[in-house]
Motif scaffolding. Sequence first.
Motif, mmCIF file in Angstrom:
data_model
loop_
_atom_site.group_PDB
_atom_site.id
_atom_site.type_symbol
_atom_site.label_atom_id
_atom_site.label_comp_id
_atom_site.label_asym_id
_atom_site.label_seq_id
_atom_site.Cartn_x
_atom_site.Cartn_y
_atom_site.Cartn_z
ATOM 1 N N LEU A 177 92.075 137.089 -36.716
ATOM 2 C CA LEU A 177 92.949 137.152 -35.584
ATOM 3 C C LEU A 177 92.262 137.718 -34.367
ATOM 4 O O LEU A 177 92.312 137.215 -33.217
ATOM 5 C CB LEU A 177 94.248 137.538 -35.861
ATOM 6 N N MET A 178 91.608 138.811 -34.614
ATOM 7 C CA MET A 178 90.935 139.207 -33.606
ATOM 8 C C MET A 178 89.647 138.414 -32.759
ATOM 9 O O MET A 178 89.455 138.408 -31.526
ATOM 10 C CB MET A 178 90.431 140.746 -33.783
ATOM 11 N N ASP A 179 89.268 137.952 -33.631
ATOM 12 C CA ASP A 179 88.009 136.899 -33.287
ATOM 13 C C ASP A 179 88.585 135.712 -32.406
ATOM 14 O O ASP A 179 88.102 135.660 -31.323
ATOM 15 C CB ASP A 179 87.138 136.318 -34.551
ATOM 16 N N ARG A 180 89.658 135.445 -32.766
ATOM 17 C CA ARG A 180 90.170 134.339 -31.997
ATOM 18 C C ARG A 180 90.791 134.625 -30.544
ATOM 19 O O ARG A 180 91.069 133.810 -29.827
ATOM 20 C CB ARG A 180 91.307 133.571 -32.756
ATOM 21 N N ASP A 181 91.056 135.940 -30.427
ATOM 22 C CA ASP A 181 91.587 136.602 -29.195
ATOM 23 C C ASP A 181 90.884 137.505 -28.749
ATOM 24 O O ASP A 181 91.351 138.642 -28.046
ATOM 25 C CB ASP A 181 93.177 136.784 -29.426
ATOM 26 N N ASP A 183 88.582 138.286 -26.124
ATOM 27 C CA ASP A 183 88.613 138.678 -24.906
ATOM 28 C C ASP A 183 89.951 139.406 -24.327
ATOM 29 O O ASP A 183 89.576 140.598 -23.644
ATOM 30 C CB ASP A 183 88.446 137.587 -23.927
ATOM 31 N N SER A 184 90.856 139.131 -24.864
ATOM 32 C CA SER A 184 91.986 139.876 -24.470
ATOM 33 C C SER A 184 92.181 141.449 -25.131
ATOM 34 O O SER A 184 92.450 142.300 -24.697
ATOM 35 C CB SER A 184 93.427 139.292 -24.972
ATOM 36 N N VAL A 185 91.687 141.274 -26.379
ATOM 37 C CA VAL A 185 91.443 142.566 -27.265
ATOM 38 C C VAL A 185 90.867 143.641 -26.473
ATOM 39 O O VAL A 185 90.983 144.637 -26.353
ATOM 40 C CB VAL A 185 91.047 142.351 -28.456
ATOM 41 N N LEU A 186 89.589 143.081 -26.203
ATOM 42 C CA LEU A 186 88.766 143.773 -25.286
ATOM 43 C C LEU A 186 88.979 144.474 -24.111
ATOM 44 O O LEU A 186 88.926 145.609 -23.586
ATOM 45 C CB LEU A 186 87.234 143.149 -25.093
ATOM 46 N N SER A 187 89.840 143.523 -23.277
ATOM 47 C CA SER A 187 90.510 144.034 -21.916
ATOM 48 C C SER A 187 91.440 145.188 -22.217
ATOM 49 O O SER A 187 91.377 146.004 -21.273
ATOM 50 C CB SER A 187 91.006 142.803 -21.295
ATOM 51 N N VAL A 188 92.107 144.918 -23.081
ATOM 52 C CA VAL A 188 93.095 146.167 -23.563
ATOM 53 C C VAL A 188 92.548 147.288 -24.031
ATOM 54 O O VAL A 188 92.883 148.473 -23.475
ATOM 55 C CB VAL A 188 94.024 145.648 -24.648
ATOM 56 N N LEU A 189 91.455 147.050 -24.656
ATOM 57 C CA LEU A 189 90.597 148.460 -25.200
ATOM 58 C C LEU A 189 90.009 149.119 -23.974
ATOM 59 O O LEU A 189 90.026 150.357 -23.862
ATOM 60 C CB LEU A 189 89.611 147.987 -26.129
ATOM 61 N N GLU A 190 89.470 148.350 -23.025
ATOM 62 C CA GLU A 190 88.853 148.728 -21.928
ATOM 63 C C GLU A 190 89.727 149.655 -21.222
ATOM 64 O O GLU A 190 89.294 150.877 -20.581
ATOM 65 C CB GLU A 190 88.010 147.819 -21.065
ATOM 66 N N TYR A 219 95.161 165.103 -32.479
ATOM 67 C CA TYR A 219 95.267 165.542 -33.761
ATOM 68 C C TYR A 219 95.951 164.389 -34.724
ATOM 69 O O TYR A 219 95.945 164.578 -35.796
ATOM 70 C CB TYR A 219 96.013 166.864 -34.140
ATOM 71 N N ARG A 220 96.462 163.334 -34.124
ATOM 72 C CA ARG A 220 97.083 162.306 -34.731
ATOM 73 C C ARG A 220 96.618 160.971 -34.457
ATOM 74 O O ARG A 220 96.320 160.907 -33.029
ATOM 75 C CB ARG A 220 98.452 162.520 -34.790
ATOM 76 N N TYR A 221 96.317 160.006 -35.107
ATOM 77 C CA TYR A 221 95.669 158.586 -34.674
ATOM 78 C C TYR A 221 96.759 157.637 -34.665
ATOM 79 O O TYR A 221 98.138 157.812 -35.357
ATOM 80 C CB TYR A 221 94.781 158.052 -35.574
ATOM 81 N N ARG A 222 96.748 156.719 -33.811
ATOM 82 C CA ARG A 222 97.355 155.537 -33.759
ATOM 83 C C ARG A 222 96.892 154.376 -34.146
ATOM 84 O O ARG A 222 95.743 154.030 -34.133
ATOM 85 C CB ARG A 222 98.039 155.061 -32.526
ATOM 86 N N ILE A 223 97.716 153.487 -35.065
ATOM 87 C CA ILE A 223 97.019 152.128 -35.795
ATOM 88 C C ILE A 223 97.744 150.810 -34.892
ATOM 89 O O ILE A 223 98.747 150.715 -34.494
ATOM 90 C CB ILE A 223 97.433 152.071 -37.034
ATOM 91 N N LEU A 224 96.627 150.217 -34.207
ATOM 92 C CA LEU A 224 97.078 149.124 -33.265
ATOM 93 C C LEU A 224 96.706 148.061 -34.052
ATOM 94 O O LEU A 224 95.634 147.515 -34.255
ATOM 95 C CB LEU A 224 96.477 149.053 -31.862
ATOM 96 N N THR A 225 97.879 147.095 -34.376
ATOM 97 C CA THR A 225 97.405 145.911 -35.053
ATOM 98 C C THR A 225 97.050 144.722 -34.148
ATOM 99 O O THR A 225 97.042 145.078 -32.867
ATOM 100 C CB THR A 225 98.659 145.377 -35.800
ATOM 101 N N HIS A 226 96.566 143.754 -34.619
ATOM 102 C CA HIS A 226 96.339 142.636 -33.679
ATOM 103 C C HIS A 226 97.128 142.135 -32.539
ATOM 104 O O HIS A 226 97.125 142.044 -31.345
ATOM 105 C CB HIS A 226 95.791 141.231 -34.546
ATOM 106 N N ALA A 228 99.377 144.131 -31.211
ATOM 107 C CA ALA A 228 99.489 145.235 -30.093
ATOM 108 C C ALA A 228 98.103 145.106 -29.036
ATOM 109 O O ALA A 228 98.243 144.994 -27.985
ATOM 110 C CB ALA A 228 99.476 146.512 -30.575
ATOM 111 N N LEU A 229 97.072 144.701 -29.825
ATOM 112 C CA LEU A 229 95.863 144.852 -28.963
ATOM 113 C C LEU A 229 95.597 143.652 -28.230
ATOM 114 O O LEU A 229 94.964 143.470 -27.280
ATOM 115 C CB LEU A 229 94.485 144.631 -30.180
ATOM 116 N N SER A 230 96.480 142.406 -28.646
ATOM 117 C CA SER A 230 96.227 141.246 -27.820
ATOM 118 C C SER A 230 97.081 141.387 -26.727
ATOM 119 O O SER A 230 97.164 140.222 -25.992
ATOM 120 C CB SER A 230 96.395 140.143 -28.658
#
Length: 315
Positions: A177-181, A183-190, A219-226, A228-230
């Motif tokens: 799912l990330m592969d298909r989206d 550019d949006s994922v990388l923009s959010v991460l940036e 000290y705590r991590y967050r998990i972002l699914t596709h 959220a990332l998109s």
Amino acid sequence: MDMLRSNIDEQRRRLQQELHEPLDRIARRLRGAWPERGPVTTVLQNSIRELPHCTYLYALNTGGIQICDNVSHAGLLPEHYGRDRSQRPYMKELVPADGFLLSEAYISLIGRRPSLTALQLVRDADGTALGFLGADFDLRNLPHSGDLYEESTEWRQIKGDPSIRGTVFLQTRTDSLMDRDMDSVLSVLEELFSERGVFQCVLHFSSSRATVWTLEDPYRYRILTHDALSEPDTCLAFPRMPYPDTALMPAEAIPEILENLKALRFADETVYLRSSSINLFNGMISLTFSCDGSHYMTWKEFLDRSVGFWLGDTG
């Protein structure tokens, strides 16, 4: 690894300096009591206060057989009298010429705790070896001097699961799912890195998720699914924060780093990027490929390498 080993060696030097003299004093007191169980145990009872961090104090003959009770700060453990310690890790190390040995750390039999043992050779007045004075230490009770070691920034390659490497050419990348989206994922991460206080991220391309750590709650991590990332609205869940001054990775490098990760994900259908991590403070990038091999390097070394380099095209 060199920095880690250097830090360990420094801690060991300090422990040797702290333990050598009191153990030598106690060993000299044992001469007159040797090898009688009661007198030897009494000497150790009267001496253990000189070793405040010691778990157990005991004496062994030259064959590694215990000739007294275990002595602790809480009292005696007589059941250890006669115990054969000859096969324990510390008895298999070579005792230096001065008669003092600080063993390598090992897992204790009783507490199953990381421990180490200091041995001091016991000699009679003529210098003949009688046996050993032993002192066991639980690592959690030992004082730690100095700072946490610094992680090396040297390029490191770590091989993964051999069974995966053996079948790498039988597999093909499947679009996630990330592969298909992407550019949006990388923009959010940036945005999260440069404006929203995220300082570390592990990006799992194949399973379409990211694990992130933030300056506000490190000290705590967050998990972002596709999902959220998109979704750019996800950025609103992270408060704006200035880019950290102490980061080794400059903010202006982040877009190019993310684009290079994308290129490695899509460059080849057999050897492709499965996951990656970015840490702003270390200034480090990690890459794990479909062959399960991992690389750790600085952000600059990463950007200095072309996609062809990773695929074996160095010409």
